[in-house]
Every structure is written in C-alpha cells, then in structure tokens.
Design a protein around this motif. Sequence first.
Motif, PDB file in Angstrom:
ATOM      1  N   ARG A 192      -6.463  -5.372  62.429  1.00 56.78           N
ATOM      2  CA  ARG A 192      -5.980  -6.661  62.550  1.00 56.78           C
ATOM      3  C   ARG A 192      -6.515  -7.730  61.712  1.00 56.78           C
ATOM      4  NH1 ARG A 192      -5.729  -6.739  69.415  1.00 56.78           N
ATOM      5  NH2 ARG A 192      -3.687  -5.638  69.490  1.00 56.78           N
ATOM      6  N   SER A 205      -4.172  -9.991  59.661  1.00 52.52           N
ATOM      7  CA  SER A 205      -3.949 -11.410  59.976  1.00 52.52           C
ATOM      8  C   SER A 205      -4.568 -12.113  58.789  1.00 52.52           C
ATOM      9  CB  SER A 205      -4.763 -11.611  61.341  1.00 52.52           C
ATOM     10  OG  SER A 205      -4.157 -11.075  62.528  1.00 52.52           O
ATOM     11  N   THR A 209      -2.308 -14.723  56.820  1.00 51.60           N
ATOM     12  CA  THR A 209      -2.615 -16.168  56.940  1.00 51.60           C
ATOM     13  C   THR A 209      -2.618 -16.634  55.470  1.00 51.60           C
ATOM     14  OG1 THR A 209      -4.113 -15.976  58.789  1.00 51.60           O
ATOM     15  CG2 THR A 209      -4.405 -17.727  57.450  1.00 51.60           C
ATOM     16  N   ARG A 250     -11.160 -16.493  64.570  1.00 50.60           N
ATOM     17  CA  ARG A 250      -9.644 -16.836  65.095  1.00 50.60           C
ATOM     18  C   ARG A 250      -9.507 -18.221  65.429  1.00 50.60           C
ATOM     19  NH1 ARG A 250      -6.784 -15.753  69.956  1.00 50.60           N
ATOM     20  NH2 ARG A 250      -8.501 -15.341  70.988  1.00 50.60           N
ATOM     21  N   SER A 268     -10.191 -16.286  56.534  1.00 51.10           N
ATOM     22  CA  SER A 268      -9.234 -15.095  56.144  1.00 51.10           C
ATOM     23  C   SER A 268      -9.682 -14.234  55.063  1.00 51.10           C
ATOM     24  CB  SER A 268      -7.910 -15.878  56.005  1.00 51.10           C
ATOM     25  OG  SER A 268      -7.458 -16.770  57.068  1.00 51.10           O
ATOM     26  N   ILE A 313       1.615 -15.842  65.654  1.00 54.71           N
ATOM     27  CA  ILE A 313       0.942 -14.438  65.347  1.00 54.71           C
ATOM     28  C   ILE A 313      -0.524 -14.298  65.573  1.00 54.71           C
ATOM     29  CG2 ILE A 313       0.927 -12.694  63.450  1.00 54.71           C
ATOM     30  CD1 ILE A 313       3.650 -13.853  62.450  1.00 54.71           C
ATOM     31  N   VAL A 314      -0.991 -15.287  64.794  1.00 54.43           N
ATOM     32  CA  VAL A 314      -2.587 -15.074  64.832  1.00 54.43           C
ATOM     33  C   VAL A 314      -3.261 -15.185  66.222  1.00 54.43           C
ATOM     34  CG1 VAL A 314      -4.833 -16.488  64.269  1.00 54.43           C
ATOM     35  CG2 VAL A 314      -2.759 -16.090  62.441  1.00 54.43           C
ATOM     36  N   THR A 359      -2.685 -11.664  68.276  1.00 51.93           N
ATOM     37  CA  THR A 359      -3.093 -10.594  67.672  1.00 51.93           C
ATOM     38  C   THR A 359      -4.343 -10.262  68.048  1.00 51.93           C
ATOM     39  OG1 THR A 359      -3.763 -11.607  65.558  1.00 51.93           O
ATOM     40  CG2 THR A 359      -1.683 -10.532  65.740  1.00 51.93           C
ATOM     41  N   HIS A 392      -9.783 -12.377  66.063  1.00 55.22           N
ATOM     42  CA  HIS A 392      -9.590 -12.178  64.784  1.00 55.22           C
ATOM     43  C   HIS A 392     -11.098 -12.378  64.024  1.00 55.22           C
ATOM     44  CE1 HIS A 392      -8.551 -12.312  60.779  1.00 55.22           C
ATOM     45  NE2 HIS A 392      -7.871 -13.661  60.682  1.00 55.22           N
TER      46      HIS A 392
END
Length: 518
Positions: A280, A284, A288, A346, A394, A506-507, A510, A513
């Motif tokens: 993930r 992600s 991003t 995240r 990210s 989506i972030v 999921t 993060h």
Amino acid sequence: MNTPRTAQVSGHTGDSPALPGAAQRRTILIAVCIALMAVIASVSGLNVAQPDLAVAFDASQSTILWIINIYTLTLAALLLPLGALGDRLGRKPMLVVGLLVFGIASAAAGLAQSSEVMLAARVLSGVGAAMIMPITLAVITSTFPEEERGRAIGVWTGVAGGGGILGMFLSAALVDLASWRWLFVLPVVLVLIALIMVLRSVPDSREKSGHPFDLVGALTSILAIVGLIFVLQEGPVQGWTAPATVAGLIAGLLATIAFVAWELRRRDAALLDVRLFAERPLASGSLTLLAVFGVQAGIFVVLFPFFQAVLGWSGLLSTLALMPMAILMMIASGLAPQLAARIGPRATISTGILLAGAGLAAMALMVSVSGGYPSLLPGMLAMGFGMGLSMTPSTQAITTTLPQSRQGVASALNDVTREFGTALGVALLGALLSSGYRTAINPRLTDIPPAPASSAREGIANALNAANQAGPQSQSLIHAAQQSFVEGWQQAMWAGVFVMAALLLIVTLTGRHQPNTP
C-alpha cells in the motif's frame, strides 16, 4: 523472496558502514540539491524562449516543441535503467559522469547554430539528467540516518517541486535581459558547483548483486515510457486519432505488458519487482505523486496564458507571479516530515490533498477577468502548501518500500511517476481548457467578422492578434476571448478538484499509509 543484497560505502567495511558526519551530510544535501536544480530548471526553462528559438533557427512550431519535449522524453525513458546501473556501478561515479555529460550538453545547446545540433544537445542533456536525478535522491537515502532522512527528503522534494518555477523565473529574466543562449549558462554554472561539491563530499555506495543486469527489462521499460509519453506529448498537437499517436499508444501498451510479464518471471533479478505495487505505501505514494504533479503541471499550463493574455503581463512578470506558490510549496515540503511524525504520513498526505483541492476550488470560484491576480492568489497559496505537504511523505513511502541496496531504482521510480504525471496533466488539463474555451467563445462571435472570428476560435492568443481586424468590434472580441478563457479555465480547475477528491478518497480508504521500515 529476493536474494539478499548488501549496500557498500567505499572506505568502510562491515555490515553497517559508517555514515558521514553531520557537517558532511549538510554538504551532501546541498550538493545533490544543486545538481537536481540544474536538471529541473532545464525541464521548463526553454518554454519562455519559444519565439526566440523559432527566429534563431528558422524552425517550425513542431520543431520547437520537439526541442523542448525531447529532453523530458529522454530523461523519463532512461531513469529506471540508469538508476539501476547507478546502484551497481556506484552512485558517486554515476553522478559525476552524469554532471559532466549534462554540463557539456548544456554548453553545446547554448552554442548551437542549427535546430539539428540543438536537438542532439537536448537528447544528450536528457541522458545526463537521467544519470543525475535518481542518484541525487538515492545518495540521500543511503547516507542519511533514518531519523534525519525524512527532513532531507523534504528538502529534496521542495527543490523538485518548486525548482521548476524558480528555473522558469530565472530563464525568463535571462531572455528578457540578455538572450535565449544565456538560458544554458545557469545549468552549466550549477553543474560546476555541484561537481566540485560531489567530488569533495559525497561517498560512494553501490549494490552487490549476484545477478546480471536486467537488459530485457531495461529495454522494454524504455520502449514503454517512450511510447506512452510520446502519446501524451503529441496527442494534443497531432490529434488523439492521428496514426503516429495511435502507433505510439499501441507500442507503449505492448511494451508495458511485456515489461510486467518479464519482471514477474525474473523475480529475484528483476529491474523493478512489480509485485511491490501490492504494498500500500508504494501504490499510494506513486498514485499521489502522479496526481499531484499532474495537476500542478496542468495548472501551470493554464496560468501562463491567463497572466499573459488576460492580464497582459510579460513572461518575466508571469513567472514572478508563481513564486509565492513555489516558495510555500518548498516550505511545506520541509515541514511535512515533522507533521508526519506527529499525525502520521497518511493524515499528512490527506491534509495536503484536501488543501490542494480547496485551492483549486477557490480559483475556479473566484477567478474573473476583472478580479485579476488577487482573485487567484489565495487559491494558489492553498494549492502550493497542500501539494508540498503531500509530496514529501509520498516520496518517502516509495523509497522505503524498496530495500536500501535498490535506492537508485526506488528514486528512479519516484522520478518516472513525476514525469508521467506531468505529461498527463499537461495533456488533459490543457485539452480541457482548449475545449472549454471553444465551447464558450462560439456564441460570442455572432457579431464578429468571419476572418477574425475564425482566428479567435483557435485560442485566446489568436483572438488578441486578430482583434485589429475586427474594426469597431475589436474590444468586443477581446472581451469575448478573455471571458471564454476564464470559463475554460474554470472547467480545467474543476477537473483538478475532481482528481484531488478521488485521490483523497483512495488514500483515506487504503488503510494506514505508514512507510515500511527501510
């Protein structure tokens, strides 16, 4: 499982090589950021000199676009293979050679007397840039201790995000005050400074692998990236159904399928283990960066015509107007690691995406012909700060998903994602702006003479050039073109808001993060 690899730093022995001291790490960070700045500035610098290049080389607009785009195409295509070679052959030697190639090519471009020489110099510049860009980030991740790595990546990300705007500003100043040839003095000077600092301070590190280099993976990745970015660059120019565009799309898709199939077979010796995209953080983080850099690049495409055609500003003043957003983006990139340590990566990324989307919505709602720059500034600042917050964690998610010995590949993946996002954003948001403009201006041309009306449908610059042919309707034509451009702009902004909203969803969905432990 992958065969274990070890990263070695020259001059040290043992399983845990000693890291450079604090003072040396600061010098290393400055050196790689200067090298990165040279590469980033050369991506956008020539955009401000298109008319000058056309006159100097007596070249068509198509040739000028190729002079600009061939650099980005070469850079993107070679990032993964050269990043992997840097891991194997040594990151410092690869960086030094890249700086030499890039500096020589930049000097050749500044001295070029024909479009053919300029194209060759730009291709060579792209080769040098592809050797430099992934290694700059790989040097950071391999020389900084884990507790300092996030801050160093934040500085690198700030330069990568805001450096393009700073490069455009300096380029516009050089074109206005001197000549387009002086555009290439800046990267040569930056390269010389970076080269001296790299030779003095950057230690060498490399991967020790028992597998041969993945040549098939390298070739298929090059074909895939060239095909797909060619489509994004040429689609808006030649048409999305033109034979060259369709051929590029087919070649790019087939090469992508071949690359994935081959890498799945190689497993332990893959150029890029595509199974890692099931992680993930990597998925992600890549998504991003793709969306953020796509929206950022697309927004720049619509901002410049607004400043120049609607507000009537020069290229230098238009670039200066972007500086507040660039500065805030760089500040936010530096603050992001501290915020991520407090609230989590995240949540930091989600906050950045939310701010960027809010900034886009503010620009869509507030922009007007009469409102001028003040109607844009609040949205620009929110977007810049939000994008800065989302980029650093990210990037760190991508680099920490791959092992320490594969940091050249991890950095290259980060850079390829950025380049794809940039090409995608320019193509899509630029197309939305053009289509919205044409839809909005058609009903406003009923009282305009046929010849200037036909020119006005091509774009706002054409409309302003044709206004003197409209007689008493000239002011009406100018106002119609400006108002139609604003409506097309709003359409592009709302598309950006939609992308940010989808990305936020989506972030958020999921799961955590949190980057993996390196």
